[in-house]
Design an enzyme around this catalytic site. Structure first.
Site, PDB file in Angstrom:
ATOM      1  CG  HIS A 165      -1.926  -0.971   1.354  1.00 48.42           C
ATOM      2  ND1 HIS A 165      -2.093  -1.805   2.448  1.00 48.42           N
ATOM      3  CD2 HIS A 165      -2.924  -1.280   0.493  1.00 48.42           C
ATOM      4  CE1 HIS A 165      -3.141  -2.595   2.249  1.00 48.42           C
ATOM      5  NE2 HIS A 165      -3.656  -2.305   1.072  1.00 48.42           N
ATOM      6  CB  CYS A 252      -3.018  -1.245   9.082  1.00 47.94           C
ATOM      7  SG  CYS A 252      -1.620  -1.012   8.033  1.00 47.94           S
TER       8      CYS A 252
HETATM    9  C1  CIR Z   1      -3.292  -7.613   3.840  1.00 50.33           C
HETATM   10  O1  CIR Z   1      -2.431  -8.151   3.137  1.00 50.33           O
HETATM   11  O2  CIR Z   1      -4.295  -7.114   3.337  1.00 50.33           O
HETATM   12  C2  CIR Z   1      -3.098  -7.572   5.326  1.00 50.33           C
HETATM   13  N1  CIR Z   1      -2.419  -8.737   5.752  1.00 50.33           N
HETATM   14  C3  CIR Z   1      -2.310  -6.339   5.727  1.00 50.33           C
HETATM   15  C4  CIR Z   1      -3.089  -5.087   5.518  1.00 50.33           C
HETATM   16  C5  CIR Z   1      -2.358  -3.900   5.994  1.00 50.33           C
HETATM   17  N2  CIR Z   1      -3.160  -2.736   5.887  1.00 50.33           N
HETATM   18  C6  CIR Z   1      -2.701  -1.548   5.595  1.00 50.33           C
HETATM   19  O3  CIR Z   1      -1.548  -1.392   5.263  1.00 50.33           O
HETATM   20  N3  CIR Z   1      -3.560  -0.532   5.586  1.00 50.33           N
END
Ligand code: CIR
Length: 264
Positions: A165, A252
């Protein structure tokens, strides 16, 4: 600790199924107990900063549900409920929409659009939005449609391969400064904001949660802490190393609203 009057945060508990969370890195086992303890410490730190906590229960069918930021983007008086890029994460959004419903207007997006909140960084009146493996052009266009009447611009940012991201490598610190991991994306990406470069060895700490004059900063990053303090904020180190194994950074884990001049 500075009280942040009227600010609030939506957070979501870590499910036992977190051990099956999506991740790009090596499949070393995830310790759910450790992740839960770190999540609790993060939420307690938000509360100590004066942020009112809105907690959403975990959903065992959604291993990644604690990464609540990806489910909605605050746009002034509204929240855009996302359509996450990973199909396994799409069921996460409804409980988050319900938690936001009493606080802001709820707006939606439809297929084929996809967008993850982790790709959206607001600095001042501009959203910088990662064009990533999770967020597509239709998702960015939907955000722009909602942002324009609220006086907010949207700037797409193409991400290098391997960056999950946009906010995996940067985060807003104030209205016009962003923390940015050195060597990740060009500082000139942020035309309207000054980039403060975090040394590559501490790149994980370029994602911090700024709350007025305090910032939660990933523990184990002394240079990033010094940079945050030099920018006039107090740095509060928070260990989320177990959550990071599933590619989750500090932002997150919350959706923060009510800050005077929202800049996340
Ligand atoms: C994913 O791969 O979607 C989750 N394991 C990690 C998401 C992290 N979220 C973020 O950076 N906003």
């Amino acid at each position: 600790m500075t009280a942040l009057a009227r600010s609030w945060a939506i957070v979501r508990a870590v499910p036992a199924s977190f051990e099956r969370a999506l991740r790009a890195g090596p499949p070393e086992p995830l310790d759910v107990g450790q992740a839960r303890a770190q999540h609790a410490a993060y939420v307690a730190a938000l509360a100590r900063c004066g942020v009112e906590i809105g907690a959403v229960a975990a959903d065992e069918a959604c291993p990644d549900c604690c990464f609540v930021e990806d489910a909605a983007v605050l746009v002034g008086d509204a929240a855009l409920i996302t359509r996450p890029g990973a199909p396994s994460r799409r069921a996460e959004v409804e409980p988050v929409a319900a938690a936001l419903a009493g606080r802001v207007d709820i707006l939606r997006m439809e297929a084929p659009a996809t967008l993850d909140g982790g790709d959206c960084l607001r600095a001042g009146r501009t959203f910088y939005v990662g064009l990533s493996a999770r967020t597509n052009r239709a998702g960015i266009e939907r955000l722009a449609e909602i942002a324009a009447p609220r006086g907010l611009a949207v700037v797409p940012v193409r991400l290098p391969a391997g960056v999950l991201h946009l906010k995996s490598v940067c985060s807003p610190l104030t209205e016009d400064t962003v923390l940015l991991a050195e060597g990740s994306i060009p500082p000139a990406t942020f035309a309207g904001a000054r980039a403060i470069l975090v040394p590559a060895r501490e790149g994980f700490a370029a994602n911090a949660v700024a709350l007025g004059d305090i910032a939660l900063v990933a523990a184990g990053a002394p240079a990033a802490e010094r940079l945050v303090e030099a920018a006039g904020l107090r740095a509060l180190p928070i260990d989320t190393s177990e959550l990071r194994k599933a590619d989750g950074a500090l932002t997150c884990l919350s959706i923060v609203g009510g800050l005077g001049g929202q800049f996340r």
